[in-house]
Motif scaffolding. Structure first.
Motif, PDB file in Angstrom:
ATOM      1  N   ILE A   1      40.409  53.369  48.837  1.00 51.83           N
ATOM      2  CA  ILE A   1      39.227  53.448  47.989  1.00 51.83           C
ATOM      3  C   ILE A   1      39.359  54.705  47.137  1.00 51.83           C
ATOM      4  O   ILE A   1      39.358  55.824  47.651  1.00 51.83           O
ATOM      5  CB  ILE A   1      37.936  53.482  48.827  1.00 51.83           C
ATOM      6  CG1 ILE A   1      37.814  52.190  49.639  1.00 51.83           C
ATOM      7  CG2 ILE A   1      36.722  53.668  47.920  1.00 51.83           C
ATOM      8  CD1 ILE A   1      36.684  52.202  50.643  1.00 51.83           C
ATOM      9  N   GLU A   2      39.504  54.500  45.852  1.00 54.92           N
ATOM     10  CA  GLU A   2      39.656  55.611  44.910  1.00 54.92           C
ATOM     11  C   GLU A   2      38.312  56.293  44.667  1.00 54.92           C
ATOM     12  O   GLU A   2      38.212  57.510  44.659  1.00 54.92           O
ATOM     13  CB  GLU A   2      40.232  55.081  43.597  1.00 54.92           C
ATOM     14  CG  GLU A   2      40.513  56.128  42.550  1.00 54.92           C
ATOM     15  CD  GLU A   2      41.717  56.985  42.887  1.00 54.92           C
ATOM     16  OE1 GLU A   2      41.783  58.097  42.358  1.00 54.92           O
ATOM     17  OE2 GLU A   2      42.585  56.565  43.670  1.00 54.92           O
TER      18      GLU A   2
ATOM     19  N   ASP B   1      48.133  49.753  40.738  1.00 51.21           N
ATOM     20  CA  ASP B   1      47.069  49.126  39.973  1.00 51.21           C
ATOM     21  C   ASP B   1      45.769  49.217  40.746  1.00 51.21           C
ATOM     22  O   ASP B   1      45.754  49.266  41.972  1.00 51.21           O
ATOM     23  CB  ASP B   1      47.402  47.673  39.620  1.00 51.21           C
ATOM     24  CG  ASP B   1      47.406  46.750  40.813  1.00 51.21           C
ATOM     25  OD1 ASP B   1      46.765  45.695  40.719  1.00 51.21           O
ATOM     26  OD2 ASP B   1      48.032  47.070  41.830  1.00 51.21           O
ATOM     27  N   CYS B   2      44.679  49.287  40.002  1.00 49.09           N
ATOM     28  CA  CYS B   2      43.359  49.428  40.605  1.00 49.09           C
ATOM     29  C   CYS B   2      42.459  48.295  40.125  1.00 49.09           C
ATOM     30  O   CYS B   2      42.647  47.755  39.039  1.00 49.09           O
ATOM     31  CB  CYS B   2      42.740  50.765  40.217  1.00 49.09           C
ATOM     32  SG  CYS B   2      43.676  52.189  40.801  1.00 49.09           S
TER      33      CYS B   2
ATOM     34  N   CYS C   1      42.619  50.873  44.927  1.00 50.06           N
ATOM     35  CA  CYS C   1      43.944  50.981  44.313  1.00 50.06           C
ATOM     36  C   CYS C   1      45.014  50.627  45.337  1.00 50.06           C
ATOM     37  O   CYS C   1      44.911  50.988  46.506  1.00 50.06           O
ATOM     38  CB  CYS C   1      44.182  52.388  43.789  1.00 50.06           C
ATOM     39  SG  CYS C   1      43.024  52.861  42.483  1.00 50.06           S
ATOM     40  N   HIS C   2      46.040  49.945  44.865  1.00 50.38           N
ATOM     41  CA  HIS C   2      47.174  49.563  45.707  1.00 50.38           C
ATOM     42  C   HIS C   2      48.259  50.622  45.540  1.00 50.38           C
ATOM     43  O   HIS C   2      48.617  50.992  44.428  1.00 50.38           O
ATOM     44  CB  HIS C   2      47.695  48.191  45.290  1.00 50.38           C
ATOM     45  CG  HIS C   2      48.602  47.576  46.281  1.00 50.38           C
ATOM     46  ND1 HIS C   2      49.956  47.776  46.254  1.00 50.38           N
ATOM     47  CD2 HIS C   2      48.352  46.783  47.348  1.00 50.38           C
ATOM     48  CE1 HIS C   2      50.517  47.125  47.252  1.00 50.38           C
ATOM     49  NE2 HIS C   2      49.558  46.503  47.942  1.00 50.38           N
TER      50      HIS C   2
ATOM     51  N   LYS D   1      40.735  44.701  36.187  1.00 56.04           N
ATOM     52  CA  LYS D   1      41.750  45.757  36.315  1.00 56.04           C
ATOM     53  C   LYS D   1      41.237  47.013  35.620  1.00 56.04           C
ATOM     54  O   LYS D   1      40.543  46.947  34.628  1.00 56.04           O
ATOM     55  CB  LYS D   1      43.072  45.338  35.675  1.00 56.04           C
ATOM     56  CG  LYS D   1      43.702  44.136  36.297  1.00 56.04           C
ATOM     57  CD  LYS D   1      44.374  44.481  37.579  1.00 56.04           C
ATOM     58  CE  LYS D   1      45.049  43.225  38.152  1.00 56.04           C
ATOM     59  NZ  LYS D   1      45.582  43.422  39.418  1.00 56.04           N
ATOM     60  N   ILE D   2      41.635  48.134  36.168  1.00 53.84           N
ATOM     61  CA  ILE D   2      41.244  49.417  35.560  1.00 53.84           C
ATOM     62  C   ILE D   2      42.484  50.186  35.204  1.00 53.84           C
ATOM     63  O   ILE D   2      43.439  50.226  35.891  1.00 53.84           O
ATOM     64  CB  ILE D   2      40.376  50.229  36.541  1.00 53.84           C
ATOM     65  CG1 ILE D   2      39.103  49.466  36.781  1.00 53.84           C
ATOM     66  CG2 ILE D   2      40.091  51.583  35.994  1.00 53.84           C
ATOM     67  CD1 ILE D   2      38.165  50.134  37.710  1.00 53.84           C
TER      68      ILE D   2
END
Length: 77
Positions: free
Chosen positions: A61-62, A16-17, A10-11, A76-77
């Motif tokens: 890192i999510e 956005d992830c 994720c940024h 995209k998630i």
């Protein structure tokens, strides 16, 4: 067994992830399901540090997952 290691990155600023296939057992013979589950975080930290796009502190890192078989990452998630 074929194993795919997938990370969700994720940024921070854009919120956005995206999913990224980090490696597979086809690319790295040492990747196993057990090894991924036990040492996945350390391996992902090394991978993130060396990756030209995601190594900045803007990305984190999510989560990650170890998938049995071939996995196609979502954009995209």
């Amino acid at each position: 067994m074929f194993v795919t290691v997938v990370a969700v990155l994720c940024h921070f600023s854009a919120q956005d992830c995206t999913e990224v296939v980090v490696t597979t057992s086809a690319l790295d013979q040492s990747v196993t399901m057990q090894g991924c589950m036990l040492a996945g975080q350390a391996g992902l930290a090394q991978w993130k540090t060396a990756h030209p796009i995601y190594r900045s502190d803007d990305w984190h890192i999510e989560r990650y997952k170890c998938v049995a078989g071939l996995y196609v990452a979502k954009a995209k998630i």
